[in-house]
Design an enzyme around this catalytic site. Structure first.
Site, PDB file in Angstrom:
ATOM      1  N   ARG A  13      72.835  44.571  37.341  1.00  0.00           N
ATOM      2  CA  ARG A  13      73.721  45.858  36.738  1.00  0.00           C
ATOM      3  C   ARG A  13      72.837  46.940  36.153  1.00  0.00           C
ATOM      4  NH1 ARG A  13      76.727  41.483  36.552  1.00  0.00           N
ATOM      5  NH2 ARG A  13      78.820  41.628  37.179  1.00  0.00           N
ATOM      6  N   HIS A  20      70.986  37.389  48.057  1.00  0.00           N
ATOM      7  CA  HIS A  20      71.922  36.739  47.357  1.00  0.00           C
ATOM      8  C   HIS A  20      72.649  35.560  48.037  1.00  0.00           C
ATOM      9  CE1 HIS A  20      75.514  36.919  44.528  1.00  0.00           C
ATOM     10  NE2 HIS A  20      74.991  37.926  44.061  1.00  0.00           N
ATOM     11  N   GLU A  36      68.717  34.088  42.018  1.00  0.00           N
ATOM     12  CA  GLU A  36      68.329  35.575  42.308  1.00  0.00           C
ATOM     13  C   GLU A  36      67.080  35.923  41.826  1.00  0.00           C
ATOM     14  OE1 GLU A  36      71.864  38.060  42.284  1.00  0.00           O
ATOM     15  OE2 GLU A  36      72.703  36.033  41.820  1.00  0.00           O
ATOM     16  N   HIS A  85      74.224  45.706  41.877  1.00  0.00           N
ATOM     17  CA  HIS A  85      73.642  45.680  43.229  1.00  0.00           C
ATOM     18  C   HIS A  85      73.556  46.888  44.092  1.00  0.00           C
ATOM     19  CE1 HIS A  85      73.575  41.479  42.109  1.00  0.00           C
ATOM     20  NE2 HIS A  85      74.699  41.107  42.555  1.00  0.00           N
ATOM     21  N   ASP A 112      76.184  33.705  34.469  1.00  0.00           N
ATOM     22  CA  ASP A 112      75.757  34.669  34.985  1.00  0.00           C
ATOM     23  C   ASP A 112      74.824  35.575  34.206  1.00  0.00           C
ATOM     24  OD1 ASP A 112      75.670  36.703  36.869  1.00  0.00           O
ATOM     25  OD2 ASP A 112      77.821  37.354  36.636  1.00  0.00           O
TER      26      ASP A 112
HETATM   27  C1  BGC Z   1      76.217  39.132  39.519  1.00  0.00           C
HETATM   28  C2  BGC Z   1      77.818  38.547  39.438  1.00  0.00           C
HETATM   29  C3  BGC Z   1      78.601  39.030  40.442  1.00  0.00           C
HETATM   30  C4  BGC Z   1      77.868  38.437  41.907  1.00  0.00           C
HETATM   31  C5  BGC Z   1      78.590  39.249  42.820  1.00  0.00           C
HETATM   32  C6  BGC Z   1      76.045  38.465  40.757  1.00  0.00           C
HETATM   33  O1  BGC Z   1      74.355  38.626  40.927  1.00  0.00           O
HETATM   34  O2  BGC Z   1      75.472  38.714  38.508  1.00  0.00           O
HETATM   35  O3  BGC Z   1      78.151  39.091  38.150  1.00  0.00           O
HETATM   36  O4  BGC Z   1      79.813  38.915  40.068  1.00  0.00           O
HETATM   37  O5  BGC Z   1      76.657  38.770  41.847  1.00  0.00           O
HETATM   38  O6  BGC Z   1      79.155  38.040  43.681  1.00  0.00           O
END
Ligand code: BGC
Length: 358
Positions: free
Chosen positions: A87, A186, A324, A112, A258
């Site tokens: 973010r 991802h 990630e 993203h 997260d």
């Molecule tokens: C984020 C999550 C997000 C997800 C999307 C992750 O990399 O940190 O907050 O919901 O990606 O599926």
């Protein structure tokens, strides 16, 4: 470029078509017991099969069977993420005194790379063989202003499968105007096999003494907090589920884990080991090494039983997790974090290696 694309397309097989008629292709690679299937849409790892201790292969990465599902509802399954992994607060930052606004697609924030990030773009794909390695070169040009980001960004990503079955990702990017870059992958891991249920019994080790706590919008506060005495301490391997239900404010914000772990090794020229994920039942083990200073561990909190995956089963909360490798979230607004700025003449480079054992 056109030429190269045509040659590459010849080696992939048709996976489906986008609404505008664009053909999406899939490439299948195999080496050292690892089998990888990749799309030119989003650079998506559509399937990744590895053996267990008895030699039985399972697909350990969540995904879909059709391109329509990826376009309609993928939460970034297996995709390349850019220009900025995770973010950016309010989708705003200032570079050399110039304010920039990027696409906001997650409440008030940009996630993203915005609503049409690298995960949903077409990539040029070219297969290669080099000694005992096989792989794919993926490339695309991100136009100046795409999703609000300054500079024409030339991006090259190399997926390599080595002789021992490791999957290595090398990222490279250059720009013609000062910009920010933070690329990642991802994949949603379930080492027992996608669609087989929860990963809460997987054991996880993360080589990080600190993490970056967030506010309720999942934007880092700027603090580097000690993991000692918190659910975020994975310095000794423990199961993913062990502390997931502890009533810790940070776990409430994210509906689980997260967060970005501040890797003890910092940014390094060579990839170093930072995390190990192991399914004790099958023995399948993933070891992550990276050059990056951060690791987002996302415990699949927002999987909600509304998606049907490649094996025909429904994905529910905690049925997979992501590891990630990255620079920290919201770095463009956090001068104390390692910089994500890329200037003309510089080359962004990042490498992550996924090694598999059983
Ligand atoms: C984020 C999550 C997000 C997800 C999307 C992750 O990399 O940190 O907050 O919901 O990606 O599926």
């Amino acid at each position: 470029m056109e030429d190269r694309r045509d040659r590459a397309a010849g080696n992939g097989t048709l996976f489906g078509k986008l609404a505008d008629g664009t053909e999406v292709h899939r490439w299948a690679l195999e080496n050292g017991g690892t089998r990888l299937k990749v799309l030119d849409y989003g650079g998506v790892v559509q399937s990744l099969e590895i053996p267990d201790r008895h030699g039985h292969h399972r697909n350990v990465s969540l995904g879909f069977d059709t391109i329509e599902d990826y376009v309609a509802s993928s939460p970034y399954f297996g995709a390349l993420i850019g220009r900025y992994g995770n973010r950016i607060g309010d989708g705003r930052f200032t570079l050399d005194g110039t304010p920039h606004r990027v696409d906001v697609n997650d409440g008030a924030n940009s996630l993203h790379g915005g609503g049409r990030g690298f995960d949903s773009r077409m990539w040029d794909v070219e297969p290669f063989t080099q000694g005992s390695d096989v792989g794919l070169y993926l490339s695309r040009t991100s136009a100046d202003g795409e999703m609000g980001y300054p500079g024409t960004l030339e991006v090259k990503v190399t997926y390599t499968l080595t002789e021992r079955g490791d999957w290595r990702i090398d990222y490279e990017a250059t720009t013609d105007r000062t910009t920010v870059v933070n690329l990642t992958s991802h994949v949603y891991w379930n080492l027992a096999g996608e669609g087989s249920g929860s990963v809460h019994d997987h054991e996880l080790w993360i080589a990080a003494s600190r993490y970056t706590p967030v506010d309720s919008g999942l934007i880092p506060t700027g603090e580097l907090a000690e993991v000692a005495g918190t659910p975020f301490d994975f310095r000794r391997a423990k199961t993913v589920g062990e502390d997931l239900r502890v009533a810790h404010e940070q776990l409430l914000y994210a509906k689980g884990m997260d967060h970005n772990w501040v890797l003890d090794k910092g940014a390094t020229a060579k990839p170093l080991p930072v995390a190990t994920l192991r399914d004790p039942v099958s023995g399948r083990t993933l070891r992550v090494s990276t050059t990056e200073p951060g690791l987002q561990f996302y415990s699949g909190n927002f999987l909600d039983g509304t998606l049907v995956g490649t094996g025909g089963n429904v994905y529910r909360q905690g049925d997979a997790l992501c590891l990630e490798t990255q620079h920290f979230p919201d770095s463009p607004n956090k001068p104390s974090f390692p910089s994500t700025v890329l200037r003309p003449g510089q080359t962004y480079r990042s490498t992550t290696v996924h090694s598999f054992d059983r």
